[in-house]
Scaffold this motif. Structure first.
Motif, PDB file in Angstrom:
ATOM      1  N   ILE A 116       0.853  -1.202   0.000  1.00 32.07           N
ATOM      2  CA  ILE A 116       0.000   0.000   0.000  1.00 32.07           C
ATOM      3  C   ILE A 116       0.888   1.252   0.000  1.00 32.07           C
ATOM      4  O   ILE A 116       0.666   2.194  -0.763  1.00 32.07           O
ATOM      5  CB  ILE A 116      -0.930  -0.005   1.237  1.00 32.07           C
ATOM      6  CG1 ILE A 116      -1.856  -1.225   1.190  1.00 32.07           C
ATOM      7  CG2 ILE A 116      -1.748   1.282   1.325  1.00 32.07           C
ATOM      8  CD1 ILE A 116      -2.541  -1.521   2.510  1.00 32.07           C
ATOM      9  N   GLU A 137       3.898   1.482  -1.037  1.00 30.13           N
ATOM     10  CA  GLU A 137       4.608   1.594  -2.320  1.00 30.13           C
ATOM     11  C   GLU A 137       3.728   2.324  -3.341  1.00 30.13           C
ATOM     12  O   GLU A 137       4.185   3.201  -4.068  1.00 30.13           O
ATOM     13  CB  GLU A 137       4.987   0.202  -2.860  1.00 30.13           C
ATOM     14  CG  GLU A 137       5.861   0.324  -4.080  1.00 30.13           C
ATOM     15  CD  GLU A 137       6.109  -1.000  -4.797  1.00 30.13           C
ATOM     16  OE1 GLU A 137       7.224  -1.201  -5.272  1.00 30.13           O
ATOM     17  OE2 GLU A 137       5.170  -1.823  -4.900  1.00 30.13           O
ATOM     18  N   TYR A 138       2.434   1.966  -3.354  1.00 27.63           N
ATOM     19  CA  TYR A 138       1.533   2.657  -4.276  1.00 27.63           C
ATOM     20  C   TYR A 138       1.508   4.160  -3.961  1.00 27.63           C
ATOM     21  O   TYR A 138       1.680   4.994  -4.853  1.00 27.63           O
ATOM     22  CB  TYR A 138       0.110   2.065  -4.195  1.00 27.63           C
ATOM     23  CG  TYR A 138      -0.918   2.960  -4.862  1.00 27.63           C
ATOM     24  CD1 TYR A 138      -0.947   3.088  -6.255  1.00 27.63           C
ATOM     25  CD2 TYR A 138      -1.810   3.719  -4.105  1.00 27.63           C
ATOM     26  CE1 TYR A 138      -1.860   3.946  -6.870  1.00 27.63           C
ATOM     27  CE2 TYR A 138      -2.722   4.571  -4.719  1.00 27.63           C
ATOM     28  CZ  TYR A 138      -2.736   4.686  -6.098  1.00 27.63           C
ATOM     29  OH  TYR A 138      -3.624   5.534  -6.702  1.00 27.63           O
ATOM     30  N   TYR A 139       1.332   4.483  -2.669  1.00 24.42           N
ATOM     31  CA  TYR A 139       1.185   5.907  -2.328  1.00 24.42           C
ATOM     32  C   TYR A 139       2.496   6.685  -2.454  1.00 24.42           C
ATOM     33  O   TYR A 139       2.469   7.893  -2.661  1.00 24.42           O
ATOM     34  CB  TYR A 139       0.593   6.068  -0.922  1.00 24.42           C
ATOM     35  CG  TYR A 139      -0.909   5.813  -0.909  1.00 24.42           C
ATOM     36  CD1 TYR A 139      -1.768   6.580  -1.696  1.00 24.42           C
ATOM     37  CD2 TYR A 139      -1.459   4.799  -0.127  1.00 24.42           C
ATOM     38  CE1 TYR A 139      -3.130   6.339  -1.712  1.00 24.42           C
ATOM     39  CE2 TYR A 139      -2.830   4.557  -0.127  1.00 24.42           C
ATOM     40  CZ  TYR A 139      -3.657   5.329  -0.928  1.00 24.42           C
ATOM     41  OH  TYR A 139      -5.005   5.101  -0.945  1.00 24.42           O
ATOM     42  N   THR A 140       3.634   5.985  -2.332  1.00 24.09           N
ATOM     43  CA  THR A 140       4.893   6.735  -2.424  1.00 24.09           C
ATOM     44  C   THR A 140       5.484   6.729  -3.837  1.00 24.09           C
ATOM     45  O   THR A 140       6.173   7.658  -4.210  1.00 24.09           O
ATOM     46  CB  THR A 140       5.954   6.184  -1.430  1.00 24.09           C
ATOM     47  OG1 THR A 140       6.003   4.777  -1.552  1.00 24.09           O
ATOM     48  CG2 THR A 140       5.652   6.562  -0.009  1.00 24.09           C
ATOM     49  N   LYS A 141       5.164   5.687  -4.629  1.00 27.98           N
ATOM     50  CA  LYS A 141       5.851   5.599  -5.925  1.00 27.98           C
ATOM     51  C   LYS A 141       4.978   5.895  -7.149  1.00 27.98           C
ATOM     52  O   LYS A 141       5.473   6.378  -8.147  1.00 27.98           O
ATOM     53  CB  LYS A 141       6.464   4.206  -6.100  1.00 27.98           C
ATOM     54  CG  LYS A 141       7.652   3.959  -5.195  1.00 27.98           C
ATOM     55  CD  LYS A 141       8.440   2.790  -5.732  1.00 27.98           C
ATOM     56  CE  LYS A 141       9.590   2.406  -4.865  1.00 27.98           C
ATOM     57  NZ  LYS A 141       9.918   0.998  -5.020  1.00 27.98           N
ATOM     58  N   SER A 163       1.187   6.947  -6.991  1.00 25.93           N
ATOM     59  CA  SER A 163      -0.164   7.160  -6.461  1.00 25.93           C
ATOM     60  C   SER A 163      -1.004   8.024  -7.399  1.00 25.93           C
ATOM     61  O   SER A 163      -1.409   9.134  -7.068  1.00 25.93           O
ATOM     62  CB  SER A 163      -0.091   7.810  -5.086  1.00 25.93           C
ATOM     63  OG  SER A 163       0.534   9.065  -5.205  1.00 25.93           O
ATOM     64  N   ASN A 184      -4.032   7.932 -10.875  1.00 29.36           N
ATOM     65  CA  ASN A 184      -5.211   7.166 -11.292  1.00 29.36           C
ATOM     66  C   ASN A 184      -4.837   6.110 -12.335  1.00 29.36           C
ATOM     67  O   ASN A 184      -3.784   6.203 -12.975  1.00 29.36           O
ATOM     68  CB  ASN A 184      -6.288   8.110 -11.838  1.00 29.36           C
ATOM     69  CG  ASN A 184      -7.669   7.638 -11.423  1.00 29.36           C
ATOM     70  OD1 ASN A 184      -7.940   6.439 -11.391  1.00 29.36           O
ATOM     71  ND2 ASN A 184      -8.537   8.568 -11.080  1.00 29.36           N
ATOM     72  N   SER A 191       1.049   6.202 -14.363  1.00 31.13           N
ATOM     73  CA  SER A 191      -0.299   5.646 -14.489  1.00 31.13           C
ATOM     74  C   SER A 191      -0.245   4.213 -15.017  1.00 31.13           C
ATOM     75  O   SER A 191      -1.004   3.345 -14.584  1.00 31.13           O
ATOM     76  CB  SER A 191      -1.148   6.531 -15.403  1.00 31.13           C
ATOM     77  OG  SER A 191      -2.426   5.961 -15.538  1.00 31.13           O
ATOM     78  N   ALA A 203       0.732   1.956 -12.143  1.00 34.60           N
ATOM     79  CA  ALA A 203      -0.387   1.735 -11.208  1.00 34.60           C
ATOM     80  C   ALA A 203      -1.413   0.791 -11.836  1.00 34.60           C
ATOM     81  O   ALA A 203      -1.908  -0.139 -11.183  1.00 34.60           O
ATOM     82  CB  ALA A 203      -1.037   3.075 -10.841  1.00 34.60           C
ATOM     83  N   TYR A 262      -2.654  -2.903 -10.482  1.00 32.30           N
ATOM     84  CA  TYR A 262      -4.085  -3.142 -10.231  1.00 32.30           C
ATOM     85  C   TYR A 262      -4.541  -4.372 -11.009  1.00 32.30           C
ATOM     86  O   TYR A 262      -5.193  -5.264 -10.467  1.00 32.30           O
ATOM     87  CB  TYR A 262      -4.862  -1.897 -10.658  1.00 32.30           C
ATOM     88  CG  TYR A 262      -6.362  -1.949 -10.440  1.00 32.30           C
ATOM     89  CD1 TYR A 262      -6.913  -1.631  -9.201  1.00 32.30           C
ATOM     90  CD2 TYR A 262      -7.236  -2.279 -11.481  1.00 32.30           C
ATOM     91  CE1 TYR A 262      -8.287  -1.660  -8.997  1.00 32.30           C
ATOM     92  CE2 TYR A 262      -8.606  -2.308 -11.291  1.00 32.30           C
ATOM     93  CZ  TYR A 262      -9.130  -1.988 -10.045  1.00 32.30           C
ATOM     94  OH  TYR A 262     -10.483  -2.016  -9.849  1.00 32.30           O
ATOM     95  N   ALA A 301      -5.154   1.339  -4.092  1.00 37.83           N
ATOM     96  CA  ALA A 301      -4.182   0.870  -3.092  1.00 37.83           C
ATOM     97  C   ALA A 301      -4.683  -0.418  -2.434  1.00 37.83           C
ATOM     98  O   ALA A 301      -3.912  -1.355  -2.201  1.00 37.83           O
ATOM     99  CB  ALA A 301      -3.976   1.943  -2.031  1.00 37.83           C
TER     100      ALA A 301
END
Ligand SMILES: Cc1ncc(COP(=O)(O)O)c(C=O)c1O
Length: 410
Positions: A42, A44-48, A50, A52, A61, A64, A68, A282
């Protein structure tokens, strides 16, 4: 090798103490604790990356989106789906059931139809069907349970008629722990009416045992991420692809469309046509990490551990004076759930006494009020076990029950 003491080190929350005492978490049936691997995914998503998904034609993007969609592939493999296109991400098991009720249900159920369920369902698998039954006029009936707390399959079979369009039932009871013999149940339903659509509530199964939806012969299967080490806010609807394709969308808006004109819209194919708006990116990536974690342990080993702890709990709690356990007597027949009452101690009082020693159990009807009414109970106490629970914790629970008994019964 399955080593609970090593596993416990992966769960940062278990290093916490309250009033100097460790936490004894016996409520994973409500929601599981989260390992560091999931928390890291989680973060990693928000720091690397984040941003849409699906929308941006830029690397962040795309990264991400890839993570997903990787989670979708992991879920598909984990439950034996034929393809990741059969996996719809939703908020939780409740939303997955509501999705089927609102789309498939609205399209197929009418005054001539019948829905069959069981008295051992969680409210999530009762209330949406009551609603659709009231709106459509479809008859809703419930199979009972036997004196051994098993599903009364003969009764269920009797309820199936040529009008039965849908059967909805849980794989594992969140109160009794009963594991329904799903292949046999489905075989008997289909032999009475091969056209009946079957929805399985797998919320208490997928976190705890190996599940292969392709072998069941069911049509829909639902579960929640937060009960299987993943974050809250992400769940799964699995459906046979043809059924999903034929169903109208649940919610409409961005992301679920191919083309939009002022007069009309062309929707994407399943599963994306059911995922309107920005999803819990996330959380979904976290679910993928939770599956990695569980897969490394191996679901057969997870089940074996839970069975051992449950067997021990059945023995230890069963020997306590005034304790009555509800559910199959043999651990092989049960998930890691032990619901019980203590003579002279209300379940809420018991939960409070246990809480003074940081022992977390659930008390009440556990979102299964019809089951409690059927068993002529107003409430039970429920302890539940997962990969991080030990027999020593069962002993602490037993000590807490004895303490409460002394307090209330003198
Ligand atoms: C058997 C069963 N079904 C459905 C649910 C609903 O899950 P959620 O609240 O994550 O939607 C639960 C939750 O406890 C459950 O135990």
């Amino acid at each position: 090798m399955f080593d609970t003491h090593l596993i416990r080190k992966d769960f940062p929350i278990l290093t916490r103490t309250i009033h100097g005492k460790p936490i004894v978490y016996l409520d994973s049936t409500a929601s599981s604790l989260k390992p560091k691997l999931v928390l890291d995914a989680i973060m990693e998503y928000y720091t690397k990356f984040s941003v849409n998904i699906f929308r941006g034609i830029y690397t962040l993007s795309e990264e991400a989106t890839q993570k997903y969609e990787d989670a979708r592939v992991k879920v598909a493999k984990f439950i034996g789906a034929k393809s990741e296109n059969e996996i719809v991400f939703v908020r939780n098991a409740t939303e997955a059931i509501n999705l089927v009720a609102a789309t498939w249900g609205r399209a197929h159920l009418d005054r001539e139809s019948e829905i069959v369920s069981t008295v051992m369902e969680h409210h999530a698998n009762i209330v949406p069907w009551q609603e659709i039954s009231q709106k459509s006029g479809a008859k809703l009936s419930y199979a009972g349970i036997t004196p051994d707390y098993e599903l009364d399959i003969d009764h269920l079979e009797k309820l199936i008629t040529s009008r039965t369009k849908l059967v909805v039932l849980t794989y594992v009871s969140n109160v009794l722990g009963t594991i329904n013999p799903m292949k046999e149940v489905i075989r008997r339903i289909k032999s009475k009416n091969p056209k009946t659509i079957i929805l399985i509530d797998g919320a208490q199964a997928v976190p705890h045992m190996s599940v292969d939806v392709s072998t069941f012969g069911c049509d829909f299967f639902v579960f929640s991420g937060h009960k299987m080490l993943a974050p809250t806010g992400v769940g799964v609807l699995w459906g046979k692809y043809d059924l999903l394709q034929e169903m109208p969308p649940y919610q409409t808006g961005g992301e679920m469309i191919k083309e939009v004109y002022l007069e009309k819209t062309i929707f994407k194919d399943a599963p994306h046509k059911f995922e309107a708006g920005t999803p819990h990116i996330a959380g979904t990536i976290g679910l993928g990490a939770a599956i990695d974690y569980l897969s490394t342990l191996g679901m057969d080993a997870v089940r074996k551990h839970e069975e051992e702890v449950t067997r021990y709990a059945l023995k230890v709690l069963g020997q306590l004076k005034g304790v009555k356990i509800f559910g199959p007597e043999r651990a092989e027949r049960k998930g890691g759930v032990v619901a019980f009452t203590v003579l002279g101690v209300h379940p809420h009082d018991l939960a409070q006494v246990l809480d003074s020693d940081n022992i977390c159990i659930r008390s009440g009807n556990h979102c299964a009020m019809p089951l409690h009414t059927y068993l002529k109970l107003s409430a039970t106490a429920r302890s539940s076990f997962y990969i991080y629970n030990t027999k020593e914790e069962v002993d602490l629970l037993a000590g807490g029950i004895e303490k409460a008994t002394r307090l209330f019964n003198g």
